[in-house]
Design a protein around this motif. Structure first.
Motif, short mmCIF file in Angstrom:
data_model
loop_
_atom_site.label_atom_id
_atom_site.label_comp_id
_atom_site.label_asym_id
_atom_site.label_seq_id
_atom_site.Cartn_x
_atom_site.Cartn_y
_atom_site.Cartn_z
N GLY A 159 98.21 58.90 40.97
CA GLY A 159 99.30 59.33 40.19
C GLY A 159 98.95 59.89 38.68
O GLY A 159 99.16 60.66 37.79
N VAL A 160 97.46 59.99 38.72
CA VAL A 160 97.05 60.03 37.28
C VAL A 160 96.27 61.86 37.09
O VAL A 160 95.51 61.69 38.13
N ALA A 161 96.74 62.34 37.30
CA ALA A 161 95.57 63.73 36.77
C ALA A 161 94.65 63.47 35.43
O ALA A 161 95.22 63.79 34.06
N LEU A 162 93.87 63.54 35.70
CA LEU A 162 92.72 63.62 34.58
C LEU A 162 92.08 64.97 34.83
O LEU A 162 91.33 65.32 34.91
N LEU A 163 92.16 65.28 33.06
CA LEU A 163 91.71 67.15 32.06
C LEU A 163 90.38 66.45 31.48
O LEU A 163 90.36 66.05 30.70
N SER A 164 88.94 66.79 31.77
CA SER A 164 87.48 65.93 31.22
C SER A 164 86.64 66.98 30.71
O SER A 164 86.53 67.79 32.22
N GLY A 183 94.57 56.13 41.34
CA GLY A 183 93.65 56.71 41.38
C GLY A 183 94.60 58.44 41.36
O GLY A 183 95.36 58.33 40.23
N PHE A 184 94.05 59.84 41.46
CA PHE A 184 94.22 60.74 40.90
C PHE A 184 94.97 61.90 41.85
O PHE A 184 94.85 62.00 42.89
N SER A 185 95.91 62.46 40.79
CA SER A 185 96.48 63.50 41.65
C SER A 185 96.14 65.38 41.44
O SER A 185 95.80 65.49 42.56
N ARG A 186 94.98 64.95 40.54
CA ARG A 186 94.29 66.18 39.76
C ARG A 186 93.16 65.69 39.15
O ARG A 186 93.10 64.52 38.48
N PHE A 187 91.86 66.88 39.35
CA PHE A 187 90.52 66.33 38.70
C PHE A 187 90.14 67.70 37.95
O PHE A 187 90.66 68.72 39.35
N VAL A 188 90.14 68.08 36.74
CA VAL A 188 89.82 69.16 36.40
C VAL A 188 89.05 68.95 35.45
O VAL A 188 88.87 68.96 34.05
N SER A 189 87.89 69.59 35.91
CA SER A 189 86.71 69.74 34.39
C SER A 189 86.07 71.12 33.17
O SER A 189 86.53 72.00 34.08
N LEU A 190 87.24 70.62 32.29
CA LEU A 190 87.28 71.63 31.32
C LEU A 190 86.54 72.69 30.69
O LEU A 190 86.68 73.50 30.89
N GLY A 191 85.06 72.43 31.36
CA GLY A 191 84.06 73.19 31.06
C GLY A 191 84.68 73.98 29.19
O GLY A 191 84.20 73.41 28.54
N ASN A 192 84.20 75.07 29.17
CA ASN A 192 83.63 75.49 28.08
C ASN A 192 85.51 76.38 27.64
O ASN A 192 85.88 76.71 26.59
N GLU A 209 104.86 67.77 40.16
CA GLU A 209 105.57 66.29 40.51
C GLU A 209 104.01 65.34 41.00
O GLU A 209 105.19 63.79 40.85
N GLY A 210 103.42 65.39 41.60
CA GLY A 210 103.00 64.55 42.05
C GLY A 210 102.16 63.60 41.04
O GLY A 210 100.83 62.80 41.37
N THR A 211 102.07 64.31 39.39
CA THR A 211 100.79 63.49 38.58
C THR A 211 102.10 62.36 37.59
O THR A 211 103.50 63.26 37.33
N ARG A 212 102.04 61.93 37.50
CA ARG A 212 102.61 60.40 36.47
C ARG A 212 102.16 60.18 35.37
O ARG A 212 102.93 59.91 34.53
N LYS A 236 105.65 63.21 29.89
CA LYS A 236 104.91 61.52 30.67
C LYS A 236 103.65 61.43 29.74
O LYS A 236 103.85 62.27 29.32
N PRO A 237 102.78 59.91 30.23
CA PRO A 237 102.17 59.75 29.67
C PRO A 237 100.82 60.47 29.06
O PRO A 237 100.57 60.90 30.49
N VAL A 238 100.62 61.02 27.85
CA VAL A 238 99.49 61.36 27.78
C VAL A 238 98.30 60.51 27.35
O VAL A 238 98.41 60.02 26.64
N VAL A 239 97.17 59.77 27.85
CA VAL A 239 96.53 59.41 27.58
C VAL A 239 95.12 59.70 27.31
O VAL A 239 94.47 60.65 27.94
N LEU A 240 94.56 59.86 25.82
CA LEU A 240 93.60 60.75 25.73
C LEU A 240 91.73 59.36 25.45
O LEU A 240 91.98 58.16 24.42
N LEU A 241 90.83 59.93 25.43
CA LEU A 241 89.67 59.53 25.02
C LEU A 241 88.99 60.44 24.55
O LEU A 241 88.78 61.61 25.38
N THR A 242 88.50 59.70 23.37
CA THR A 242 87.45 61.38 22.54
C THR A 242 86.01 60.80 22.04
O THR A 242 86.59 59.35 21.69
N ALA A 243 85.05 61.41 21.73
CA ALA A 243 84.24 61.48 20.67
C ALA A 243 84.48 61.88 19.71
O ALA A 243 84.96 63.00 19.68
N GLY A 244 83.36 61.66 18.79
CA GLY A 244 82.97 62.51 17.53
C GLY A 244 84.27 62.78 17.08
O GLY A 244 84.45 63.63 15.54
N ARG A 245 84.20 61.49 17.01
CA ARG A 245 85.32 61.61 15.26
C ARG A 245 84.88 60.79 13.59
O ARG A 245 85.35 60.36 13.26
#
Length: 689
Positions: A159-164, A183-192, A209-212, A236-245
């Motif tokens: 149920g996790v959509a990962l945008l990375s 596991g994952f509902s979706r995976f998207v590599s963001l690129g540029n 609907e498939g993303t929790r 829906k919950p949005v959880v962020l991991l970021t770098a460069g802070r």
């Protein structure tokens, strides 16, 4: 209040009618090979075309020499070819009716201005054709709910959509989620993000609907403000991991506000205001996702720590309190009840410690958890220590029926049944997280962690926020402030309702004497057109009368030679608290408000709080109350309390001005004097972008 999104239909990306992979290959060293291998897992779901300029076969299937050779329209085209052939491939895809392009090819904005210009030109052609572009410089996409596998790796359904922006991080997250059954509902590599942006994807995953839950790893937010708004409205919950802070962006700051506002502060403020869970590591990201997946939220921030060993309990209590949650002492009646159910040496104050009773009676774990869930004194329970150890192996203590292992598994079943009935969150830290007892809990939606700090962080993610979240839309831009000098800035703030002492700008001694007759002393004299007047000796305070004012002017003018000065009525500082209120415009998140203890020691003390601007007076008061020095506002050592409501109203007005003037890079009032009778701005400055 947030901006209404411009909704984009991303169906061609996630559920295309047909797919073509340009650059499909038999060579395992090429990315087109890896994507083709994954795509073939669902070859029967939709037409799949492999394209290789040499033709022949790829992975045992016929390969066309071009998209045109397919002879029919293709909905989604993956382009994984060398840079020299990329634009030709995209143009051919558009000519063949493609509604979406996933661009694996690199060599664009990440290489500099020339690459950026080329990237923009390609994206413009795609948009003009009414199509979508993911990337370039991306690693593909996947949607397990539509059997779309266009990335190099297999992603476990969930149920996790990962945008990375990182492919390897996606693989690590998958490994860390697996023990939690996620596991994952979706995976998207963001690129540029030349066309389809992080904001577009968050909005679409919010509707999916498939993303929790939505997990994001981003180094470049693009429009960070729009990301925060998308997260706030996601539902829906949005959880962020970021770098460069880091704080490198503060090095060129031209005000106290700029010097004190770092990239980290901005991201933390944006996440808090938007309700985004901000994490620091992939492990923490997985821990929070596992907790949120249960759907159970705590009503308050009080936690019961429950253990079968004093050391584990003490460490867990510290870990819980480090997250900002509380471990309150249980009431005397509840302690008596627990004492009656446990044995004499058990501790019942909180932490609650079985003190070895688990070895005699594993069901004591379940009975105690059930009782702690039943009380209104706590909002969540953290179980820590040895639970799971008795059933950790198939021999010894964890062996056949009738042993401690079997009894512990029954206790796990009882806990698993009690948790959903209570509606309260429970997190478990176990020395044996893979044991059968712990697997029983995981399968019932109770997260189990190996590290106690992960369990504590999980409960923090499920607790209500300490202050009201607020993310307001930016106002329409007002007429630009053409002159950022002291008096134009002061007049702008006064027009918004910010109060200042009486003042007059002067250029000669004669004008100085005229000003002294307009309002009574004592006076303040300021040299204008200096960035930090106090540091340069350009401020003289408590000038009792006209002659003292003249003497100070002559000495200051001889030293500084400023083109003009400000003569002002000296405010009574006796019962006041000096604050700083500033707004800095961040390149990604727009105007960011800062409040803190002000005056000449602002940077030395660093007691500040942040929020995305503009803020309401109610939000401003919460920020003021969050300062380490907030006790000063209520009066200490016989001093009277100051008018916090007036201070909050001033903060709201200052931030509204800054938000309405995009040309202002930094706006600051320092100090804002708050007294028992109101709030008065004693100095202000603006820096244009």
């Amino acid at each position: 209040m947030t901006r209404e999104p411009a909704v984009r239909d991303l169906t061609p990306l996630f559920d295309p009618a047909s797919v073509a992979i340009v650059g499909a290959s038999d060579d395992p060293a090429k990315y087109g090979h890896a994507i083709a291998v994954q795509a073939l897992r669902a070859a029967s779901r939709r037409p799949l075309h492999l394209v290789n300029r040499r033709g022949g076969t790829v992975l045992g299937r016929r390969a066309e020499t071009s998209l045109s050779a397919i002879g029919e329209p293709v909905d989604l085209v993956v382009v994984s070819v060398p840079l020299a052939g990329f634009e030709e491939a995209v143009d051919e895809a558009l000519a063949c009716g493609a509604r979406a392009v996933v661009a694996i090819t690199a060599g664009f904005a990440e290489l500099g201005d020339a690459g950026l210009a080329r990237q923009r030109a390609v994206a413009a052609r795609v948009r003009a054709a009414g199509a979508l572009l993911v990337g370039p410089n991306c690693l593909g996409i996947a949607d397990n709910t539509t059997e779309l596998h266009l990335a190099s790796d297999h992603f476990t359904p969930g149920g996790v959509a990962l945008l990375s922006q990182s492919g390897n991080l996606a693989l690590e997250l998958q490994l860390r989620l697996e023990p939690h059954g996620l596991g994952f509902s979706r995976f998207v590599s963001l690129g540029n993000q030349a066309d389809v942006t992080l904001v577009d994807l968050v909005d679409d995953c919010a509707r999916h609907e498939g993303t929790r839950a939505i997990a994001v790893y981003a180094e470049d937010f693009g429009d960070g403000r729009a990301f925060a708004e998308a997260a706030a409205r996601a539902g829906k919950p949005v959880v962020l991991l970021t770098a460069g802070r880091g704080d490198a962006s503060a090095r060129s700051a031209k005000s106290h506000t700029g010097a004190l506002t770092t990239s980290a502060d901005v991201v933390v403020a944006a996440c808090r205001d938007a309700g985004v869970e901000l994490t620091r590591t992939p492990r923490e990201l997985a821990s929070v996702l596992a907790a949120l997946d249960s759907g159970r939220r705590a009503r308050g921030r009080h936690v019961a720590v429950f253990t079968d060993g004093g050391g584990h309990g003490a460490i867990a209590a510290d870990a819980v309190e480090a997250t900002g949650l509380a471990v309150p002492e249980l009431s005397a009646p509840l302690q008596r009840e627990l004492t009656g159910a446990l044995w004499e040496q058990s501790a019942v104050g909180n932490p609650v410690d079985l003190a070895g009773m688990g070895e005699q009676d594993p069901m004591s774990y379940a009975r105690t958890v059930q009782r702690l869930l039943a009380t209104d004194e706590v909002d969540a329970v953290l179980v820590t220590g040895y639970f799971g150890g008795y059933a950790a192996s198939e021999d010894g203590l964890g062996g056949a029926e009738g042993t401690l292992g079997a009894a512990e598994r029954k206790a796990a079943e009882a806990i698993a049944a009690a948790v959903p009935e209570s509606g309260k969150p429970v997190a478990v830290q176990s020395m044996y997280p893979a044991s059968p007892s712990c697997r029983t809990l995981v399968e019932a939606g109770v997260p189990v962690y190996e590290a106690v700090e992960d369990a504590a962080r999980a409960l923090a993610a499920l607790a209500p926020a300490t202050g009201a979240r607020e993310l307001r839309a930016l106002p329409e831009a007002a007429a630009a402030l053409g002159d950022p000098d002291y008096y134009p800035t002061r007049r702008l703030l006064e027009a918004a309702g910010v109060s200042f002492p009486p003042a007059r700008e002067i250029r000669t001694e004669a004008e100085l004497r005229d000003a002294a007759r307009e309002f009574a002393g004592p006076y303040v004299l300021k040299a204008l057109h200096l960035l930090h007047k106090s540091d340069a000796g350009g401020v003289a305070l408590r000038l009792a009368d006209e002659e003292a004012l003249v003497a100070a002017y002559r000495a200051m003018h001889e030293r500084l030679g400023a083109p003009s000065y400000s003569v002002e009525a000296m405010a009574d500082l006796a019962d006041g608290v000096e604050l700083i209120v500033g707004v800095k415009r961040d390149d990604r998140f727009g105007p960011v408000a800062m409040v803190g203890l002000g005056g000449v020691l602002t940077e030395a003390l660093g007691d500040v709080a942040f929020a995305l601007a503009p803020v309401t007076a109610e939000r401003a008061e919460l920020l003021l109350r969050s300062l380490r020095s907030s006790a000063l506002l209520d009066g200490v050592r016989g001093r009277p309390a100051v008018d916090v409501a007036a201070a909050a109203q001033a903060v709201a007005r200052i931030t509204a001005v800054a938000a309405a003037h995009p040309e202002i890079a930094e706006l600051e009032v320092n100090p804002l004097l708050v007294t028992p009778h109101g709030a008065l701005a004693l100095d202000s400055r603006a820096v244009l972008g």
